[in-house]
Design a protein around this motif. Sequence first.
Motif, short mmCIF file in Angstrom:
data_model
loop_
_atom_site.label_atom_id
_atom_site.label_comp_id
_atom_site.label_asym_id
_atom_site.label_seq_id
_atom_site.Cartn_x
_atom_site.Cartn_y
_atom_site.Cartn_z
N CYS A 1 -7.30 8.56 -0.79
CA CYS A 1 -6.09 7.87 -1.25
C CYS A 1 -5.61 8.43 -2.59
CB CYS A 1 -6.35 6.38 -1.39
SG CYS A 1 -6.54 5.51 0.18
N ASP A 2 -6.54 8.69 -3.49
CA ASP A 2 -6.19 9.23 -4.81
C ASP A 2 -5.53 10.60 -4.68
OD1 ASP A 2 -7.14 6.96 -6.08
OD2 ASP A 2 -9.06 7.86 -6.63
N VAL A 3 -6.14 11.47 -3.90
CA VAL A 3 -5.63 12.84 -3.77
C VAL A 3 -4.30 12.87 -3.02
CG1 VAL A 3 -6.09 15.08 -2.70
CG2 VAL A 3 -7.90 13.90 -3.94
N GLN A 4 -4.16 12.02 -2.02
CA GLN A 4 -2.97 12.03 -1.17
C GLN A 4 -1.89 11.05 -1.66
OE1 GLN A 4 -3.69 15.03 0.38
NE2 GLN A 4 -2.42 14.12 1.96
N ASP A 5 -2.12 10.42 -2.80
CA ASP A 5 -1.14 9.47 -3.37
C ASP A 5 -0.76 8.35 -2.41
OD1 ASP A 5 -1.00 10.81 -5.86
OD2 ASP A 5 0.45 12.23 -5.04
N VAL A 6 -1.77 7.80 -1.75
CA VAL A 6 -1.52 6.64 -0.88
C VAL A 6 -1.25 5.45 -1.78
CG1 VAL A 6 -2.53 5.09 0.84
CG2 VAL A 6 -2.98 7.55 0.97
N PRO A 7 -0.12 4.77 -1.59
CA PRO A 7 0.20 3.62 -2.45
C PRO A 7 -0.84 2.50 -2.34
CG PRO A 7 2.09 4.24 -1.09
CD PRO A 7 0.92 5.03 -0.59
N GLU A 8 -1.00 1.77 -3.43
CA GLU A 8 -1.98 0.68 -3.48
C GLU A 8 -1.82 -0.29 -2.30
OE1 GLU A 8 -4.55 -0.01 -5.58
OE2 GLU A 8 -4.22 1.88 -6.65
N GLU A 9 -0.58 -0.58 -1.94
CA GLU A 9 -0.34 -1.58 -0.89
C GLU A 9 -0.77 -1.11 0.49
OE1 GLU A 9 3.63 0.56 -1.60
OE2 GLU A 9 2.10 -0.33 -2.87
N ARG A 10 -1.08 0.17 0.67
CA ARG A 10 -1.53 0.67 1.97
C ARG A 10 -3.02 1.03 1.96
NH1 ARG A 10 3.37 4.22 2.50
NH2 ARG A 10 1.93 5.96 2.55
N ARG A 11 -3.70 0.85 0.87
CA ARG A 11 -5.11 1.25 0.80
C ARG A 11 -6.04 0.32 1.57
NH1 ARG A 11 -6.25 4.51 -4.73
NH2 ARG A 11 -4.36 5.75 -4.64
N LEU A 12 -5.59 -0.85 1.89
CA LEU A 12 -6.41 -1.77 2.69
C LEU A 12 -6.09 -1.66 4.18
CD1 LEU A 12 -6.34 -4.97 0.47
CD2 LEU A 12 -8.15 -3.25 0.67
N GLY A 13 -5.19 -0.76 4.53
CA GLY A 13 -4.80 -0.58 5.93
C GLY A 13 -3.54 -1.35 6.24
N ARG A 14 -3.03 -1.10 7.41
CA ARG A 14 -1.79 -1.77 7.79
C ARG A 14 -2.08 -3.17 8.31
NH1 ARG A 14 -0.75 -1.00 13.61
NH2 ARG A 14 -2.43 0.28 14.41
N ASP A 15 -1.11 -4.05 8.12
CA ASP A 15 -1.23 -5.41 8.64
C ASP A 15 -0.98 -5.38 10.14
OD1 ASP A 15 -1.74 -6.56 6.19
OD2 ASP A 15 0.38 -6.90 5.76
N ILE A 16 -1.84 -6.05 10.87
CA ILE A 16 -1.70 -6.12 12.32
C ILE A 16 -1.40 -7.56 12.69
CG2 ILE A 16 -2.86 -5.79 14.53
CD1 ILE A 16 -4.58 -3.65 13.12
N THR A 17 -0.27 -7.76 13.36
CA THR A 17 0.13 -9.09 13.79
C THR A 17 -0.69 -9.48 15.01
OG1 THR A 17 2.37 -8.64 13.01
CG2 THR A 17 2.09 -10.51 14.51
N PRO A 18 -1.32 -10.66 14.99
CA PRO A 18 -2.09 -11.10 16.16
C PRO A 18 -1.21 -11.22 17.39
CG PRO A 18 -2.50 -12.53 14.27
CD PRO A 18 -1.37 -11.62 13.90
N ARG A 19 -1.78 -10.88 18.54
CA ARG A 19 -1.04 -11.01 19.80
C ARG A 19 -0.84 -12.47 20.15
NH1 ARG A 19 -3.93 -8.18 24.41
NH2 ARG A 19 -5.69 -9.13 23.43
N GLN A 20 0.29 -12.78 20.74
CA GLN A 20 0.56 -14.13 21.23
C GLN A 20 -0.05 -14.30 22.61
OE1 GLN A 20 2.07 -16.51 19.41
NE2 GLN A 20 2.10 -15.01 17.76
N GLY A 21 -0.55 -15.49 22.89
CA GLY A 21 -1.06 -15.79 24.21
C GLY A 21 -2.49 -15.31 24.44
N GLY A 22 -3.15 -14.89 23.38
CA GLY A 22 -4.55 -14.46 23.50
C GLY A 22 -5.47 -15.66 23.65
#
Length: 79
Positions: A54-75
């Motif tokens: 992340c440091d070398v590739q300049d990944v923004p702080e808000e993406r360092r924890l991974g992307r938010d995944i919306t739970p599927r409906q009807g599971g």
Amino acid sequence: MRISDFWRLMDDEFGAGYSRVLGGSLVLAGVGGRTANQALAAGVSPRDVWLAVCDVQDVPEERRLGRDITPRQGGPDLI
């Protein structure tokens, strides 16, 4: 963090193909001047390797924890 989590984060941020290229070729000062693959093989924490990428590739702080995944409906209900 597990190694599988590291690769999921890499794939999400850089794409499945390019993440493997980075893992094998990008030298990371934050883990002793090794590539991600070398650092992981040497037993460096996957979290430390991810943060070094992340440091070398300049990944923004808000993406360092991974992307938010919306739970599927009807599971299945989790009770």
